[in-house]
Enzyme design. Structure first.
Site, PDB file in Angstrom:
ATOM      1  N   HIS A 155      78.347 -36.795 -39.111  1.00  0.00           N
ATOM      2  CA  HIS A 155      79.009 -35.936 -39.764  1.00  0.00           C
ATOM      3  C   HIS A 155      80.246 -35.296 -39.232  1.00  0.00           C
ATOM      4  O   HIS A 155      80.350 -34.754 -38.368  1.00  0.00           O
ATOM      5  CB  HIS A 155      78.002 -34.764 -40.003  1.00  0.00           C
ATOM      6  CG  HIS A 155      76.627 -35.083 -40.780  1.00  0.00           C
ATOM      7  ND1 HIS A 155      75.304 -34.888 -40.314  1.00  0.00           N
ATOM      8  CD2 HIS A 155      76.316 -35.964 -41.913  1.00  0.00           C
ATOM      9  CE1 HIS A 155      74.437 -35.191 -41.240  1.00  0.00           C
ATOM     10  NE2 HIS A 155      75.040 -35.936 -42.092  1.00  0.00           N
ATOM     11  N   CYS A 225      67.185  -6.761 -16.703  1.00  0.00           N
ATOM     12  CA  CYS A 225      67.058  -5.238 -16.450  1.00  0.00           C
ATOM     13  C   CYS A 225      67.873  -4.751 -17.807  1.00  0.00           C
ATOM     14  O   CYS A 225      68.916  -5.120 -18.322  1.00  0.00           O
ATOM     15  CB  CYS A 225      67.992  -4.773 -15.184  1.00  0.00           C
ATOM     16  SG  CYS A 225      68.282  -2.953 -15.076  1.00  0.00           S
ATOM     17  N   HIS A 267      57.461   4.860 -17.353  1.00  0.00           N
ATOM     18  CA  HIS A 267      56.330   5.671 -17.680  1.00  0.00           C
ATOM     19  C   HIS A 267      55.256   5.972 -17.070  1.00  0.00           C
ATOM     20  O   HIS A 267      54.181   6.256 -17.674  1.00  0.00           O
ATOM     21  CB  HIS A 267      56.190   5.355 -19.125  1.00  0.00           C
ATOM     22  CG  HIS A 267      55.551   3.857 -19.509  1.00  0.00           C
ATOM     23  ND1 HIS A 267      54.569   3.505 -18.966  1.00  0.00           N
ATOM     24  CD2 HIS A 267      56.246   2.716 -19.890  1.00  0.00           C
ATOM     25  CE1 HIS A 267      54.343   2.284 -19.185  1.00  0.00           C
ATOM     26  NE2 HIS A 267      55.305   1.877 -19.813  1.00  0.00           N
ATOM     27  N   CYS A 299      44.816  29.424 -45.315  1.00  0.00           N
ATOM     28  CA  CYS A 299      44.193  30.413 -45.946  1.00  0.00           C
ATOM     29  C   CYS A 299      42.852  30.911 -44.844  1.00  0.00           C
ATOM     30  O   CYS A 299      42.260  29.965 -44.543  1.00  0.00           O
ATOM     31  CB  CYS A 299      43.561  30.197 -47.087  1.00  0.00           C
ATOM     32  SG  CYS A 299      42.400  31.464 -47.928  1.00  0.00           S
ATOM     33  N   CYS A 312      58.253  37.901 -50.076  1.00  0.00           N
ATOM     34  CA  CYS A 312      56.913  39.081 -49.885  1.00  0.00           C
ATOM     35  C   CYS A 312      55.794  38.212 -48.904  1.00  0.00           C
ATOM     36  O   CYS A 312      55.452  37.152 -49.118  1.00  0.00           O
ATOM     37  CB  CYS A 312      56.311  39.124 -51.327  1.00  0.00           C
ATOM     38  SG  CYS A 312      55.010  40.372 -51.203  1.00  0.00           S
TER      39      CYS A 312
END
Length: 513
Positions: A155, A225, A267, A299, A312
């Site tokens: 090609h 790294c 970690h 509640c 309020c």
């Protein structure tokens, strides 16, 4: 490394011939003594540390070349750039490549996008050819003497189109492993000699660097790294199944420490599966949870979640019609002119959840407890990094106001490094503790966590203290003592956690694969 003696000239006198009292038998005994080599304390591997090797780009390139040479000689002298393409197709698994190649060489070559014939015509160097009457299918250029190029698939395209195509693939898309022929549907891979012929030297240099990075990415036991602009790779042999028993923290030559298992910054003491669960939960829940915590309340009677939409403080639950005070959550009927208790803090014990919504609220409170402490230590660690600049000024100030040398004031910088490292460890202890089931092991872990946290805060306070000329040496001793203690408490926590991981001592509330 060249060995040096710790003995000076005067020390050698002890081994002179003047000591005639030493008998021949004593000499023989001394010769037979087998002294064990003394290993520096810094080189002794701790229980929570792992063995790894840091490699330079030169090391990686030599290793890559040795792999290519070995396979090339086994396959009967196939050109090295063709072998490299075959190995990339098999992710550098040379055993699998050689096995499959022996079974079906044509199929392997076709799948890898290379052409191999008996005459090894691929050895011939690629070159530009001018063909009369040729018209490039891409740019439609048909001028006389146009330089063209074609791979083994025949090609053919003009030089400018090929250069633009390859440059775009390498420079913009970062492609290197499998740049295919420009013809639609053609799977043939553009080989390295062709790319070197077509593109500019700086683009080819980037192509080679991309190939090297792709080589390490394909290897199971190697990783680059993740620090910005770092050129080192780390080798560590671990299976994915071991990530529940060990935290493979490695330390690059650039100074960056990261987990080999997940490539995140160190970690410890939280294992990779829990880190993944925690970060996902934080991404999904933290903002929602923070909003709920800041803008809603339950509640007191039915525990429905209520959002305050006015100024309020008199609240009327739409679910059970209970009236209460938004501030203290007491009955509104008691908020008359003769009784008002909203200004007093009432430390009420947490009530056991009575329904699904209450359990959800309790779970939210647990999450926020650990998340807030996790985020607090993360923020503190970032602020502590600013201490480096302040520490430099303090070190100069201590030099100017005392007889301490530059080397003698380095303890401040070392203390800051220990502080930041311990902050990051504390941060991840809260992610780890969030998923631990309650038990004696968890109680011990939280005791170690508390001791480290107290020591860290004390060291942080010492480093923030202003320097008084008359108390410089006193401050130095305090900082040195506390720095050592913080490092010790961190080691105690990490060692105990790593032992627990190996022994299977920890039980988790999360289910992970």
């Amino acid at each position: 490394m060249e060995e040096t003696s710790d003995l000076d000239a005067s020390d050698n006198a002890y081994f002179s011939d003047d000591h005639d009292s030493t008998s021949e038998n004593d000499d023989d005994d001394e010769e037979n003594l087998d002294f064990a080599p003394v290993i520096p304390e810094k080189d002794i591997k701790k229980e929570y540390e792992v063995d790894f090797t840091v490699h330079t780009e030169s090391d990686i390139f030599k290793f890559q070349k040795s792999e290519i040479d070995q396979v090339s000689s086994f396959l009967g002298g196939i050109p090295q750039h063709i072998v490299a393409s075959l190995l990339r197709h098999f992710k550098w698994n040379k055993d699998l490549l050689m096995e499959r190649y022996m079974e079906d060489p044509d199929g392997v070559a076709r799948a890898a996008g290379v052409v191999i014939d008996d005459s090894l015509s691929a050895v011939a160097s690629p070159k530009y050819v001018s063909i009369n009457g040729f018209c490039c299918d891409i740019c439609c250029n048909d001028e006389a003497g146009l330089a063209t190029l074609a791979l083994s698939c025949e090609h053919r395209f003009c030089r400018d189109c090929y250069e633009h195509y390859l440059t775009m693939k390498i420079d913009q898309e970062g492609e290197s492993r499998r740049i295919q022929c420009m013809a639609s549907g053609c799977k043939l891979v553009v080989d390295e000699p062709t790319i070197k012929l077509v593109v500019k030297p700086e683009v080819f240099a980037k192509y080679q660097k991309l190939l090297l990075r792709a080589f390490v990415d394909d290897l199971e036991y190697y990783k680059w790294c993740p620090a910005p602009n770092c050129v080192y790779a780390v080798e560590y042999h671990i299976g994915s199944s071991s990530l529940t028993e060990v935290i493979p923290t490695v330390h690059c030559n650039c100074g960056h420490s990261f987990c080999f298992g997940c490539s995140l910054p160190d970690h410890q003491p939280c294992i990779c599966p829990l880190v993944r669960e925690w970060l996902k939960k934080c991404a999904d829940d933290s903002e929602t949870s923070n909003w709920i915590s800041a803008n809603t309340k339950e509640c007191p009677k039915c525990h429905a979640t209520i959002e305050k939409n006015g100024g309020c403080n008199h609240m009327n639950c739409r679910k059970c019609k209970y009236e209460f005070c938004w501030v203290c959550q007491g009955p509104w009927s008691e908020h008359g002119s003769q009784w008002y208790n909203c200004n007093r803090y009432d430390e009420r014990a947490s009530v056991e959840a009575r329904d699904a919504q209450g359990k959800s609220r309790a779970a939210l409170e647990k999450y926020l407890h650990y998340y807030n402490r996790f985020a607090n230590h993360e923020q503190s660690a970032k602020l502590d990094k600013d201490l480096h600049e302040k520490t430099e000024k303090k070190m100069e100030e201590m030099q100017n106001s005392s007889e301490l040398s530059w080397i003698e004031v380095q303890f401040l910088r070392e203390a800051v490094d220990v502080l930041i490292k311990s902050r990051m460890t504390l941060k991840w202890t809260y992610a780890f503790a969030y998923y631990l089931e309650r038990g004696n092991a968890t109680d011990l872990f939280e005791d170690n966590q508390r001791d480290l946290e107290m020591a860290v805060e004390q060291l942080s306070g010492l480093l923030e203290e202003p320097i008084a000329k008359e108390k410089i040496f006193e401050l130095k001793q305090k900082v040195l003592d506390k720095k050592v203690y913080v490092a010790q408490r961190r080691e105690v926590l990490l060692i105990d956690t790593s032992r627990g991981l190996r022994e299977g001592r920890w039980n988790y509330t999360a289910k992970f694969k």
